[in-house]
Design a protein around this motif. Sequence first.
Motif: not given
Lengths: 339, 326
Positions: B36, B40-44
Amino acid sequence: MQDRVLEKTMEPALAVSDLNVEILGENGAFPVVSEMSLSVRPGETVCIVGESGCGKSMTALSLLRLLPDSARIASGSIRIHGEDFLAMGGRQVEDFRGDKIAMIFQEPLTALNPVLTIGEQIAESVRQHRKLGKREAFARAVKCLELVQMPDPARRARQYPHELSGGMRQRAMIALALACEPKIIIADEPTTALDVTVQAQILGLISDLQKRLGTAQVLITHDLGVVAEIADRVIVMYAGRRVEECSVYELFDNPIHPYTIGLMGAVPRAASHDGEAQTAPERLTDIPGTVPPLWDLPKGCAFAPRCPRASARCLEERPPFIEKTPGHFAACWEHDNVR
Amino acid sequence: MVAYIVRRLLLLIPMAVGMVVVTFGLLLLIPGDPASVLLGQEASPEAISNLRNALGLNDPWYIRLGTYFAHLLQGDMGRSIFQNQAVSEIIAGRLGATIELAVVALVLACLIGITLGVIAATRQGSLVDTVSMVFAQLGVSMPVYWLGLLLMLLFAVTLGWLPAIGRGTPFPEAVWAALTGRPQVLLDSFAHILLPALALAANSAAIISRLVRTAMLEVLREDFVRTAYAKGLRRQRVIIRHAFRNALLPVLSVVGLRFGALLGGAVLTETIFAWPGLGQLTITAISQRDLPLIQGIVLTFAIIFALVNLVVDLLYAAVDPRIRLG
């Protein structure tokens, strides 16, 4: 014999006059040694006898100015070879210690540095006072160990105190004291911590060495057997003061002070065997009561509360320490009534 | 003696194994996940899950542990997740800086601590004694990062005498440079290490000074010190050769333990002074959950600490002849 005559005309090597030592307690200072005087000539042994707490160890420590911080010499004088020891400054005192006057301590295991070899500790003293190099000083140390009859001295010199037996440690202690050939030796209960058989050996050694080196000796002990063995003159101490002083023969033949007599009676003697009926051993006499605390001494004679001969005067007035018969001193009002 | 050393070195193995297992277990338990962080925070969730598979993070714990040991035996501590480099290389690159800092700090701590302690003991109750002990109390009470910032503010920012951050040339090279006619390189290295080392040393110096004081006071009361005076030895000699050598024994044990504390303290100090060592690296690795790197660092520190303790034990036996090793 001739030597003894000569000695008597010699100046005392050590002369103590009116020494007063006090300890700083919680409630102020109190005396532990009062009006102590003694003189020792070369070749002479003076024994100071007394129970624990009578001030004999404090006297010994004062002679080298080694009192603990809580104690101090309040007044008096100590003359070593005629010089005023108490007036000396730090450097001179250090020069005298070990060189002109030395001390043998009671418990050699704690009195020797555990992380240095015996040889190093003896050599240190020699290097300090005689300015010898390392190797010469160590060789001298080995010689000192030979002098005290240490078995295998060269090997022992390289060992540490914990590797030696009690008797050997005390020999090392004696070698240490004698390393610079001081003319005055103070021995504080040198045999008390040793086994009985070893005691005799060490005493013999001390006696021997004195004859050879002609030292003036002060030997502190609580053991009258040691006194009989080695003393020329004896001082009996009680509660910080002298109560009797005389030659060793006089002490055993004609004791004056009731305390001294009490001490004699407390020495165990073997029952006599005369082939036929054994005489039953006499009961040991004991002195009733206990030594008074030094900060709370009774008025008058300190021994009076325990003394079988005490009179009213004894409880009120302290008897002076004076000559009762030639060469024999005691502090007692009732001495005429003792025997 | 040799047998003893060999035995102690062999004991490092079970110790290392234990360290790895414990660290591994702890890392399993803490929340957070390198995948994670990396993506990054946007990853699926799929992307994260795929990355986790690729990194072997979804394997059961015993497989992961077993694999780690298998690699360790070959000298491979794995690859850092974030730096794409072998962990062993990363550590090797930065270990020198931390050791340098910890050693200089230890030397400073000993010099300051022992001096203060001996002076305080030999002048017990005097003003010097009181002042030394006040310093000691301060040294123990101040957090290293705060002290570090204060030192930096005073000496680097306000007075400008010393550099604020960074490291000079590593000492081996600097010494060589000094010997070949460029002493300014060595001076520069000293200038850079002085402030962080002082900040790091303060705590240990305080502890050592109190310990030395207590030990000296006790030893000065011993009979053999009296004997030394009775021999007529000069006071200085009695204090150093007789008293101090015996007071040294408890101090030595503490010094060994303090080295471990210094290694730990280095983490904060390095961050403040931007010292390029393992400490700084550790903080980053932990925040990123870079598991192989964290494990590698912990293992390295543990081995260093164990070796330092072995050295202390050997020194102890060298100083005190009553101690028999083995």
